[in-house]
Design an enzyme around this catalytic site. Sequence first.
Site, PDB file in Angstrom:
ATOM      1  N   LYS A   1       0.827  -1.205   0.000  1.00 24.88           N
ATOM      2  CA  LYS A   1       0.000   0.000   0.000  1.00 24.88           C
ATOM      3  C   LYS A   1       0.869   1.267   0.000  1.00 24.88           C
ATOM      4  CE  LYS A   1      -4.066   1.595   2.635  1.00 24.88           C
ATOM      5  NZ  LYS A   1      -4.928   1.205   3.785  1.00 24.88           N
TER       6      LYS A   1
ATOM      7  N   SER B   1     -10.517  -1.644   5.878  1.00 19.51           N
ATOM      8  CA  SER B   1      -9.722  -1.240   4.718  1.00 19.51           C
ATOM      9  C   SER B   1      -8.939  -2.343   4.051  1.00 19.51           C
ATOM     10  CB  SER B   1      -8.773  -0.105   5.106  1.00 19.51           C
ATOM     11  OG  SER B   1      -9.490   1.085   5.333  1.00 19.51           O
TER      12      SER B   1
ATOM     13  N   SER C   1      -9.477   1.443   2.376  1.00 20.17           N
ATOM     14  CA  SER C   1      -8.489   2.265   1.705  1.00 20.17           C
ATOM     15  C   SER C   1      -7.410   1.465   0.971  1.00 20.17           C
ATOM     16  CB  SER C   1      -7.823   3.194   2.720  1.00 20.17           C
ATOM     17  OG  SER C   1      -7.200   2.461   3.765  1.00 20.17           O
TER      18      SER C   1
END
Length: 479
Positions: free
Chosen positions: A108, A207, A183
């Site tokens: 990420k 997320s 996310s």
Amino acid sequence: MKRKSDTSRDRADAGCTLGDYELAYPQLTDKPGALATAAAIRSGELTPHEAVDAAIVRIGKLDSEINALAVPDFERAYASARAMEEQSKRSEGSAQFQPLFGVPMTVKESFDVEGLQSCWGHERLTDYIAPRDSELVSRLKAAGAIIIGKTNVPVDLTDWQSFNPVYGRTTNPHNAERSPGGSSGGSAAAVASGMVPCDFGTDIGGSVRVPAHFCGIWGHKTSWGLVSKRGHDHPQMARRKGFIAVHDEALSIAGPLARNAQDLALLTEVGASVPLRRSAKRLRDCRILALTEFPGSALDTSVLEPTEIALQRLARGGVKIDRTSDLVPDLAQQHADYLRMMNVTMARGAPSPNGKQASAADWFALMDAQAANEYQWAQLFQTYDFVLAPPAPVLAIPHLGGSVFNATIRVNGSDMPAGAGLAWAGLATFPNLPATVMPIGHGTYEGAKLPCGMQVMGPRWSDLDCIAAAETMFQILHG
């Protein structure tokens, strides 16, 4: 009189019986996972350079439409692969001791990777270049992984979408009009499409789990504190002179995404700061509780139907599943406390939009509420081995121009505040529990056929058991 839970179960059973519902889930790639790639490299069928090159070629073919990769690092990835090949020649068998030797993967965007930008979607913060690897990235590299780039996020990691003014919008690889989640949406999209075999994201409001659910892959929310988040710091703070990286913040965890359970377990072990145990208990000897109702957060039929069918098939496969229990904590109170703690944590104590600021007394009251809730769940797990629940009340949502949490989501034709949808993520987040999301099937949400997942929760530190239980359930459903 029928209980409410009996009524909803009857309604779901009437609409989707075992005979007329195909529980197959949509898959987009047959490319090998992390363990399979590492095995091919160890056997000599593949070199690290070839594995990296194949992943980069796939990104070149797929990412123009999906836009999952935010920060590429191809040149250094090739250099790392060449160095590994030389190392392997000099010390025969070295790859045997690195379980991810030569495996290309992404992480990420919010994780620090030395020399790469980390801006969390802010144009004003693109000048921050990480001076060192985060602790997790260091662990992945020590296990032999080759980081080929970082994947897209929403601004400040605060949405169930993944778009920002720096990197643009990531689309769901199953349907370009839908969100891949957030996310860690770029992470899930990259894995689901086959660009990379695995990724590592973070989760405080679903997320990791919601992108896995939206994209039809595996995701694991680790027990809080298991995987270090040192080097996962907002660039606004990290670029300050003298800043010392923090280890963890309340509720938030780092967790892996993959296309199978074995890869998920390996990544969890690689990231773990403490050793994890495995239970020898067989699934058919376990007692399981399934939750499909939550006060104020109804499930859309697109989620409820495949969930009910999965529960029916698991029961027919010999899995003992209860549908209600007096041991379940007050879920409405849990959700209220979870939202308050999450908002204070993510704002780092700054005033909320209404101008109110949490005091130290407010924070300690939340910590007390969390400790009491943890104890209640621990008591429940004295009776039950695992708890099953949907990761979210809906399937992949259509793209929105702004944040989902400033809008509503459609549930059974009516608008529901999006914040209420966080209830299903908060089930495991507030009490710091592990939860594995596995793909179970598909549903039709607002006219689109989309993947659907289920989360398997267990006691704290039972991460590997959750993954193993999910794998066995998956085999019952799809084997």
